[in-house]
Structures are given as structure tokens and as C-alpha cells.
Design a protein around this motif. Structure first.
Motif, PDB file in Angstrom:
ATOM      1  N   VAL A 124      34.451  30.150  78.513  1.00 20.34           N
ATOM      2  CA  VAL A 124      33.813  28.928  79.024  1.00 20.34           C
ATOM      3  C   VAL A 124      32.316  28.939  78.720  1.00 20.34           C
ATOM      4  O   VAL A 124      31.752  27.947  78.231  1.00 20.34           O
ATOM      5  N   ILE A 134      35.077  19.864  81.941  1.00 15.54           N
ATOM      6  CA  ILE A 134      36.000  20.849  81.402  1.00 15.54           C
ATOM      7  C   ILE A 134      37.396  20.412  81.807  1.00 15.54           C
ATOM      8  O   ILE A 134      37.673  20.250  83.002  1.00 15.54           O
ATOM      9  N   CYS A 181      28.631  20.930  86.104  1.00 14.50           N
ATOM     10  CA  CYS A 181      29.937  21.008  85.457  1.00 14.50           C
ATOM     11  C   CYS A 181      31.016  20.550  86.429  1.00 14.50           C
ATOM     12  O   CYS A 181      30.910  20.768  87.637  1.00 14.50           O
ATOM     13  N   VAL A 210      34.087  27.308  87.171  1.00 15.47           N
ATOM     14  CA  VAL A 210      33.340  26.058  87.080  1.00 15.47           C
ATOM     15  C   VAL A 210      32.479  25.843  88.324  1.00 15.47           C
ATOM     16  O   VAL A 210      31.370  25.283  88.240  1.00 15.47           O
ATOM     17  N   VAL A 260      34.822  20.422  77.045  1.00 19.97           N
ATOM     18  CA  VAL A 260      35.656  21.583  76.735  1.00 19.97           C
ATOM     19  C   VAL A 260      37.088  21.258  77.138  1.00 19.97           C
ATOM     20  O   VAL A 260      37.329  20.714  78.219  1.00 19.97           O
TER      21      VAL A 260
END
Length: 391
Positions: A333, A189, A218, A212, A275
């Protein structure tokens, strides 16, 4: 019916030309090119010249240039660069176009200038351009509605074309399709603070890091241009640099400081992310968002501006100009990480869109040149009482 003769080749004084949005309004098939010819950017005359935009400040907007080059173009299409002028000079620019019988098309990219912390200077220029233009284009229905509410003008709504070239787009989207099959991969991300222009904020990073940290497999990545975190550079921001370094050292995010990306590196950067979170405090539309979608990267944007109107796949978080709403960010998210499809159009879809945009612009140009009614709007006046909506 007007007897105005429409030229076979329509010569457009494009302000600017050397910008990816404008270049991608042309037909991609060279065999069908030639109906519209956009003039190349004249070299700026003296003064500071932008390192990122070699056309700035744009000479085409100078009243003298218009008067001296009137025979070289049929109409002017303005996109960016008019912030190099003050309102009085811009009124003179409009007057010269009218004197030469040249229609003015203006694409409203920004209702708020992302490079200016004070919106009033940009608003003063919009108060000249929007009432004076013979035709208006904007990128989203939301922006068109605001323009209608504030100025009583209707807009042609034409979406932003692709940013990434078709071959690279195909490569990046194929790589993404393959990587999605790996359920054990670490999903990245990303937030890019770039050069920390006025509408960018680091405030999204802390709540995003907390989100996160709770997600398996992630990782948060924060990118920034090197000069902002280099103590030897005049653009150094000590507090920001220390905050980013501390989070990196604690393992909360990966900090990547670098020089301006080349086009190739920028596109590969988008391809490396799952993302992309946009850290905007204000604005209207985003070419960065379009490039991310070209690479198949899911996008999260603040609810200011009309970013979510650019593509149905964009998720939004609430941002009041001072603070990020963590709950809406968490929801965004989770939504983007669970998308069952690769967002954005594929290369074929973008190619078809580009062709449709080229045809739409050609038709608009022809309608203005064939009507004989352009240049008849009243002289633009600065109106009072309009303020930025923050949208």
C-alpha cells in the motif's frame, strides 16, 4: 519446403469471439483489417446460457459443429469455454480438428480456473489441450515457465492487450494527472468482491482497513454485487453481509453494493480509485488488473498466480491461501501510494502494443498454415501426477 498454400484471409474459429481480450487482438486501424477474420460466436444450442457471456456454452467446440462447418474456417484458436466439456468430449473435439486438417492454437489464460474451487477438473482438461495444441500462447514468462516444467511445451509469450477503449483511457488518465496535483485530496483504496466467485476472499479487508486507518487522507472502499448482501436473494451470504455492513456503519470503509456495472460505469469506477487491491485466493492472470492499469490505477495483487508478471508496477502481498500477510500488504500500500508516475501504458502505448499483438498472431497463424505439420501430435492422454502449483 512445404507447398501448403496460405490463404490471404485467415479465417479463425475463435472460442470465443465476444470477449474483450479476443476483440483487442485485432488491428485497431480498420483500413488494415482483413488479414484475419475471427468467426462470430454461434448461438449456444440449448442448455443454460450465461447472462454475462452470451456465447457460453460455445458451440464451436462441439465435434459435430466442427465437422459440419469445416469449410468455414482455417484454424481454431481456443481461449475460454472449454470447461463446458468433459475430457473425453474435448479429445473428440481435437480429433475432429485433426481429421479436417485444422491447426489448434490454445492461449493458456488460466492454469487454475478462478470459477472452480476444485482444480482437478480444469487440470484434466489442460492435460488434453496443452499436449494436443499445435501452438501455445500465454501472457507471462512465469506461466510459460510453469507450462514448460509441467508439460515440456514452449509457449509464445504475448501480453494481455488493453481492456478500456482508447478514448476513455485518455480521458481517465488525463483526469488522474490533474487530480494528482491536488495534495489535499482523499485517496481511495478499493477492493471489489464482485459476485464472490470461488477465488475471491473478503479476508484482505480487515488487515487493509487497519492499514488505511493509519494513513492520512485515505479511505477504503469495498464494492460488491448487490445480490450477495440482499437477504431476499438466493445468493445472499449473511455472515459476509453483516461483516461488511458493520465495518461500513463504524466508518472503517465505504460499502457500495450495486448491480453489475455497465462498461462505462466499470471504467469510471477504476478511474475513481488511486489503488485497486485484488482479493484473489488463487488464479493465474487478470483482465481486471489490465483494466485498472488502463485507467492509471495502481494495482496490488496477491503473490499467487502471475499477476505481478503482467506489469512491473504491480505490488504484491503474501497470501498462503488461508491468510493475508499484513506486513507485506502494508508495504505494498505504501509503495503504490507513493508511485511517482501513473502506472500502466497510455493510449498510444496500448495502441502500439495492440498492433504488435495482431501482427504476432497473424505470423503464428501463417506459420502453422504454411508448415503443413500441424495435427501430428500424438492423441492426448490424461496424465497422472500433475497438481496445481498454486502459482
Amino acid at each position: 519446403m512445404s507447398s501448403q498454400k496460405i490463404p490471404t484471409l485467415i479465417r479463425v474459429a475463435s472460442v470465443p469471439y465476444s470477449q474483450v481480450y479476443i476483440r483487442h487482438l485485432e488491428l485497431p486501424d480498420e483500413d488494415r483489417a482483413g488479414m484475419v477474420q475471427r468467426l462470430q460466436d454461434p448461438a449456444p444450442a440449448g442448455g443454460p446460457r450465461s447472462q454475462q457471456s452470451a456465447w457460453w456454452p460455445p458451440r464451436m467446440l462441439e465435434p459435430d459443429w466442427i465437422r459440419e462447418n469445416s469449410d468455414s474456417f482455417d484454424l481454431m484458436h481456443m481461449h475460454f469455454g472449454f470447461d463446458a466439456l468433459d475430457p473425453q468430449t474435448l479429445r473428440q473435439t481435437v480429433a475432429e480438428l485433426r481429421a479436417g486438417g485444422k491447426p489448434l492454437v490454445y492461449t493458456v489464460h488460466d492454469l487454475i480456473n478462478p470459477h472452480q474451487p476444485d482444480p482437478h477438473a480444469h487440470e484434466a482438461l489442460l492435460e488434453v489441450l496443452i499436449p494436443a495444441a499445435d501452438a501455445l500462447i500465454t501472457l507471462t514468462q512465469g506461466a510459460a515457465h510453469e507450462i514448460s516444467e509441467r508439460w515440456g511445451r514452449s509457449c509464445h509469450v504475448l501480453p494481455h492487450p488493453h481492456v478500456i477503449d482508447f478514448a476513455t483511457m485518455e480521458r481517465l488518465r488525463e483526469q488522474r494527472m490533474q487530480s494528482r496535483r491536488d495534495r489535499q485530496r482523499v485517496r481511495r483504496i478499493g477492493v471489489h468482491l464482485k459476485e464472490m466467485r470461488p477465488n475471491l476472499s473478503e479476508q484482505v479487508i480487515e488487515p487493509l482497513a487497519q492499514i488505511v486507518e493509519d494513513l492520512p487522507e485515505c479511505k477504503l472502499q469495498v464494492n460488491i454485487h448487490r445480490q450477495v448482501v440482499d437477504p431476499q436473494n438466493k445468493e445472499y451470504r449473511q455472515a459476509l453481509a453483516e461483516f461488511l455492513a458493520a465495518g461500513h456503519d463504524a466508518g472503517r470503509w465505504d460499502l457500495v453494493a450495486h448491480e453489475y456495472f455497465s462498461e462505462t460505469k466499470l471504467f469510471d469506477y477504476f478511474g475513481s480509485l488511486d489503488v485497486n487491491v485484488l482479493p484473489y485466493r488463487y488464479g493465474t492472470h487478470s483482465g481486471w488488473l489490465e483494466a485498472a492499469l488502463d485507467a492509471g490505477t495502481a494495482v496490488i495483487a496477491p503473490d499467487c498466480g502471475y499477476y505481478s508478471d503482467q506489469d512491473a508496477s504491480v505490488a504484491s502481498y503474501r497470501w498462503d491461501g488461508e491468510q493475508v500477510d499484513a506486513d507485506s500488504l502494508r508495504h505494498a500500500v505504501q509503495r503504490q501510494l507513493s508511485l511517482p508516475y501513473i502506472p500502466g501504458m497510455d493510449a498510444q502505448g496500448r495502441r502500439e502494443q495492440r498492433e504488435a499483438l495482431a501482427v504476432a498472431h497473424l505470423r503464428l497463424y501463417r506459420s502453422l498454415l504454411g508448415s503443413g505439420r500441424f495435427g501430428q501430435r500424438p492423441e492426448p492422454e490424461l496424465r497422472q501426477g500433475h497438481t496445481a502449483s498454486g502459482r
